[in-house]
Design a protein around this motif. Sequence first.
Motif, short mmCIF file in Angstrom:
data_model
loop_
_atom_site.label_atom_id
_atom_site.label_comp_id
_atom_site.label_asym_id
_atom_site.label_seq_id
_atom_site.Cartn_x
_atom_site.Cartn_y
_atom_site.Cartn_z
N PRO A 25 -33.37 25.83 32.91
CA PRO A 25 -34.59 25.76 32.06
C PRO A 25 -34.59 26.82 31.43
O PRO A 25 -34.47 28.16 31.88
CB PRO A 25 -35.62 25.38 33.29
CG PRO A 25 -35.15 26.13 34.31
CD PRO A 25 -33.65 25.87 34.47
N PRO A 26 -34.96 26.74 30.16
CA PRO A 26 -35.13 27.88 29.23
C PRO A 26 -36.11 29.04 29.94
O PRO A 26 -36.34 30.12 29.52
CB PRO A 26 -35.86 27.25 28.08
CG PRO A 26 -35.30 26.09 27.90
CD PRO A 26 -35.32 25.36 29.41
N ALA A 27 -37.25 28.41 30.36
CA ALA A 27 -38.42 29.33 31.19
C ALA A 27 -37.67 30.55 32.02
O ALA A 27 -38.12 31.49 32.37
CB ALA A 27 -39.23 28.73 31.77
N LEU A 28 -36.53 30.22 32.57
CA LEU A 28 -35.72 31.00 33.46
C LEU A 28 -35.35 32.43 32.76
O LEU A 28 -35.88 33.34 33.20
CB LEU A 28 -34.38 30.37 34.02
CG LEU A 28 -33.51 31.37 34.72
CD1 LEU A 28 -34.06 32.07 35.90
CD2 LEU A 28 -32.22 30.71 35.15
N ALA A 54 -24.11 29.26 32.86
CA ALA A 54 -25.04 30.46 32.70
C ALA A 54 -24.52 30.96 31.60
O ALA A 54 -25.49 31.74 30.81
CB ALA A 54 -25.23 31.00 34.17
N SER A 55 -23.24 31.51 31.51
CA SER A 55 -22.86 32.32 30.24
C SER A 55 -23.33 31.66 29.07
O SER A 55 -23.52 32.54 28.05
CB SER A 55 -21.15 32.44 30.43
OG SER A 55 -20.59 33.03 31.53
N ASP A 60 -26.08 32.39 24.01
CA ASP A 60 -27.03 31.71 22.90
C ASP A 60 -28.19 32.51 22.87
O ASP A 60 -28.76 32.40 21.53
CB ASP A 60 -27.36 30.28 23.49
CG ASP A 60 -26.51 29.37 23.37
OD1 ASP A 60 -25.41 29.40 22.91
OD2 ASP A 60 -26.62 28.31 23.85
N ALA A 61 -28.60 33.32 23.77
CA ALA A 61 -29.69 34.33 23.44
C ALA A 61 -29.16 35.65 23.00
O ALA A 61 -29.95 36.75 22.73
CB ALA A 61 -30.45 34.18 24.77
N GLY A 62 -27.89 36.00 22.66
CA GLY A 62 -27.53 37.19 22.19
C GLY A 62 -26.96 38.31 23.12
O GLY A 62 -26.68 39.47 22.54
#
Length: 255
Positions: A25-28, A54-55, A60-62
């Motif tokens: 989930p993005p909230a993680l 997970a990688s 994706d978040a940089g």
Amino acid sequence: MSANDPTRRFSDRVADYVRHRPDYPPALLHWLRRELGASPSWRVADVGAGTGIASKMFLDAGYRVTAVEPNAPMREAAVAWLGGDPRFRAVDGAADATGLPDASVDLVAVAQAFHWFDPPAARREFARILRPGGLAAIWWNSRRLAGTPFLEGYEALLREYGTDYAAVAERHADDASMRAWFGTGLRGEAHFAHAQRLDFDGLLGRLLSSSYAPRPGHPRHEPMKRALRALFDTCAVDGTVSFDYDTRVFAGEVT
């Protein structure tokens, strides 16, 4: 090594794992950044990275990510998927011997894999590769076992047809065990709801991605598929079922 060695259990399930395992989930990730300060400048070691689910979230978040995975087919799948990103690399290593330099990462991430590790050996290795003040974050998508007829029926199906389901399920650490593993280094924990909507092919692929699901040719395989079809036909709404999880995360310093 035996076929039950955790570094080899998923070798014949890579395609199903890539296509049908859930993301997180993005909230993680928002929680890791907001509550623990895990900024995209941090270097991440995804230990037990598997096919790179997970990688991908971190990329994706940089973040810069090193995927540590001992199973060659799974590692190769991660490279095929993510290897075009210059911030990604994959290495042949394990939780107790990552091959990474001392104090070389800011965050050790362990997604859906800690139950295969030797906890004391993993602690020593994580403490070695983390920079001073670095953190480990360990999480699972824990499948809900009850709450809907589908979830309850799926759990019963696994107990009837799974090859070693009970033994694998018992390996998953409970919340108290994870708090004890971190001890005074625990910085936070959180739970998030997560789910997949699956048609029958997706549900079958999700089942076959599990290491305890009998493969084609096993005497339980066809009966298991028939039971899964009956469960799906009973529970599906508009052609899908909801495969529900509680994503549990624990994070802290490793001493």
